[in-house]
Design a protein around this motif. Structure first.
Motif, short mmCIF file in Angstrom:
data_model
loop_
_atom_site.label_atom_id
_atom_site.label_comp_id
_atom_site.label_asym_id
_atom_site.label_seq_id
_atom_site.Cartn_x
_atom_site.Cartn_y
_atom_site.Cartn_z
N LEU A 42 -1.01 1.17 10.26
CA LEU A 42 0.99 0.60 9.79
C LEU A 42 1.47 2.28 10.79
O LEU A 42 0.51 2.74 10.65
CB LEU A 42 1.24 0.48 8.90
CG LEU A 42 0.11 -1.07 8.44
CD1 LEU A 42 1.12 -1.46 7.19
CD2 LEU A 42 0.95 -2.06 9.38
N GLY A 43 2.56 2.19 11.04
CA GLY A 43 3.05 4.02 11.89
C GLY A 43 3.97 4.04 10.02
O GLY A 43 3.96 3.39 9.22
N SER A 44 4.83 4.98 10.48
CA SER A 44 5.37 5.88 9.58
C SER A 44 6.86 5.29 9.40
O SER A 44 7.07 6.09 8.91
CB SER A 44 5.13 7.19 9.10
OG SER A 44 5.51 7.50 10.50
N ASN A 45 7.13 3.70 10.08
CA ASN A 45 8.21 3.76 10.11
C ASN A 45 8.92 2.65 8.92
O ASN A 45 8.13 2.40 8.06
CB ASN A 45 8.66 3.14 11.64
CG ASN A 45 8.46 1.87 12.00
OD1 ASN A 45 7.51 1.98 11.34
ND2 ASN A 45 8.47 1.31 12.88
N SER A 46 9.99 2.53 9.02
CA SER A 46 10.50 1.15 8.42
C SER A 46 9.88 -0.16 8.10
O SER A 46 9.60 -0.46 7.41
CB SER A 46 11.98 1.25 8.59
OG SER A 46 12.41 0.77 9.76
N VAL A 47 9.69 -0.16 9.45
CA VAL A 47 8.64 -1.93 10.12
C VAL A 47 7.20 -1.58 9.36
O VAL A 47 7.08 -2.92 8.74
CB VAL A 47 8.50 -1.58 11.39
CG1 VAL A 47 8.00 -2.84 11.68
CG2 VAL A 47 10.02 -2.16 12.17
N GLY A 48 6.70 -0.50 9.52
CA GLY A 48 5.31 -0.32 8.76
C GLY A 48 5.73 -0.54 7.09
O GLY A 48 5.24 -1.25 6.08
N GLN A 49 6.74 0.03 6.69
CA GLN A 49 6.75 0.04 5.12
C GLN A 49 7.33 -1.68 5.15
O GLN A 49 6.68 -2.29 3.92
CB GLN A 49 8.50 0.75 4.55
CG GLN A 49 8.64 0.64 2.82
CD GLN A 49 7.65 1.17 2.57
OE1 GLN A 49 6.48 1.72 2.62
NE2 GLN A 49 7.02 0.17 0.74
N CYS A 50 8.12 -2.57 5.54
CA CYS A 50 8.46 -3.79 5.63
C CYS A 50 7.16 -4.72 5.66
O CYS A 50 7.03 -5.53 4.23
CB CYS A 50 9.79 -4.23 6.29
SG CYS A 50 11.30 -3.67 6.22
N PHE A 51 6.16 -3.54 6.24
CA PHE A 51 4.74 -4.97 6.04
C PHE A 51 4.22 -4.68 4.73
O PHE A 51 3.82 -5.63 4.52
CB PHE A 51 4.34 -4.50 7.67
CG PHE A 51 2.62 -5.57 8.12
CD1 PHE A 51 3.06 -6.07 9.15
CD2 PHE A 51 1.40 -5.11 7.66
CE1 PHE A 51 1.94 -7.08 9.14
CE2 PHE A 51 0.45 -5.82 7.74
CZ PHE A 51 1.14 -6.45 8.60
N ARG A 52 3.91 -3.34 4.83
CA ARG A 52 3.64 -2.98 2.77
C ARG A 52 4.34 -3.97 2.39
O ARG A 52 3.32 -4.88 1.45
CB ARG A 52 3.45 -2.26 3.04
CG ARG A 52 2.66 -0.77 3.42
CD ARG A 52 2.26 0.45 3.59
NE ARG A 52 0.95 1.21 3.66
CZ ARG A 52 1.79 1.71 4.87
NH1 ARG A 52 3.13 1.80 5.15
NH2 ARG A 52 0.24 2.35 5.15
N GLU A 53 5.37 -4.12 2.23
CA GLU A 53 6.65 -5.15 1.06
C GLU A 53 5.88 -6.84 1.11
O GLU A 53 5.67 -6.93 0.34
CB GLU A 53 7.51 -4.48 1.31
CG GLU A 53 8.00 -2.74 0.43
CD GLU A 53 9.96 -3.32 1.13
OE1 GLU A 53 9.92 -4.45 1.55
OE2 GLU A 53 10.13 -2.14 1.21
N GLY A 54 5.57 -7.23 2.37
CA GLY A 54 5.24 -7.86 2.50
C GLY A 54 3.83 -8.01 1.63
O GLY A 54 3.54 -9.54 1.40
N LEU A 55 2.99 -7.56 2.49
CA LEU A 55 1.52 -7.55 2.01
C LEU A 55 1.15 -7.51 0.14
O LEU A 55 0.63 -8.72 -0.30
CB LEU A 55 0.53 -7.09 2.17
CG LEU A 55 0.14 -6.17 3.36
CD1 LEU A 55 -0.61 -4.82 3.76
CD2 LEU A 55 -0.14 -7.30 3.56
N PHE A 56 2.13 -7.23 0.18
CA PHE A 56 2.32 -7.23 -1.75
C PHE A 56 3.14 -8.41 -1.93
O PHE A 56 2.64 -9.18 -2.88
CB PHE A 56 2.97 -5.60 -2.50
CG PHE A 56 3.94 -5.74 -4.02
CD1 PHE A 56 3.02 -5.27 -4.71
CD2 PHE A 56 4.58 -6.58 -4.01
CE1 PHE A 56 3.07 -5.99 -5.77
CE2 PHE A 56 5.02 -6.24 -5.83
CZ PHE A 56 4.32 -6.67 -6.20
#
Length: 125
Positions: A42-56
């Motif tokens: 994942l990149g270090s942008n907000s899309v990557g953060q949203c992806f991580r939140e989705g995994l959670f």
């Protein structure tokens, strides 16, 4: 962010989800009660953060590798009222920042509590 802005301009309904073939497979397995992890870059942008939140949200173990100074890839799926779909891709970090050593480390981490029953690899070029 640009893809989301473009979609918002043409649609009254916008849904953002972590996805892709491997991630969607992991989400289904987790929903079926399987102990599931996801590894990717994942990149270090907000899309990557949203992806991580989705995994959670799907109770997936996050074994992702973060690539610095690169955006996370995205897919915009436009669906017409009759169900026809069109896709726009922005590859972003994709798999070019994920090395074999990263996968080995992720598998080692995932097996600390016992053996793995299934490893699923999705390759998109």
């Amino acid at each position: 962010e640009r893809l989301k802005s473009a979609a918002a301009a043409v649609s009254s309904s916008l849904v953002s989800q972590c996805g892709g073939c491997a991630c969607n497979t992991a989400k289904v397995l987790a929903c079926l009660g399987c102990d599931t992890a996801f590894c990717g870059s994942l990149g270090s942008n907000s899309v990557g953060q949203c992806f991580r939140e989705g995994l959670f949200q799907y109770n997936l173990k996050d074994l992702t590798i973060q690539a610095e100074d690169v955006d996370t890839g995205e897919v915009l799926c436009l669906v017409t009222p009759d169900g026809e779909r069109s896709f726009a891709y922005r590859t972003g970090v994709a798999s070019d920042s994920l090395a074999a050593a990263d996968l080995c480390e992720a598998i080692d981490h995932a097996t600390k509590n016992g053996p793995i029953d299934l490893v699923y690899f999705d390759i998109y070029t």
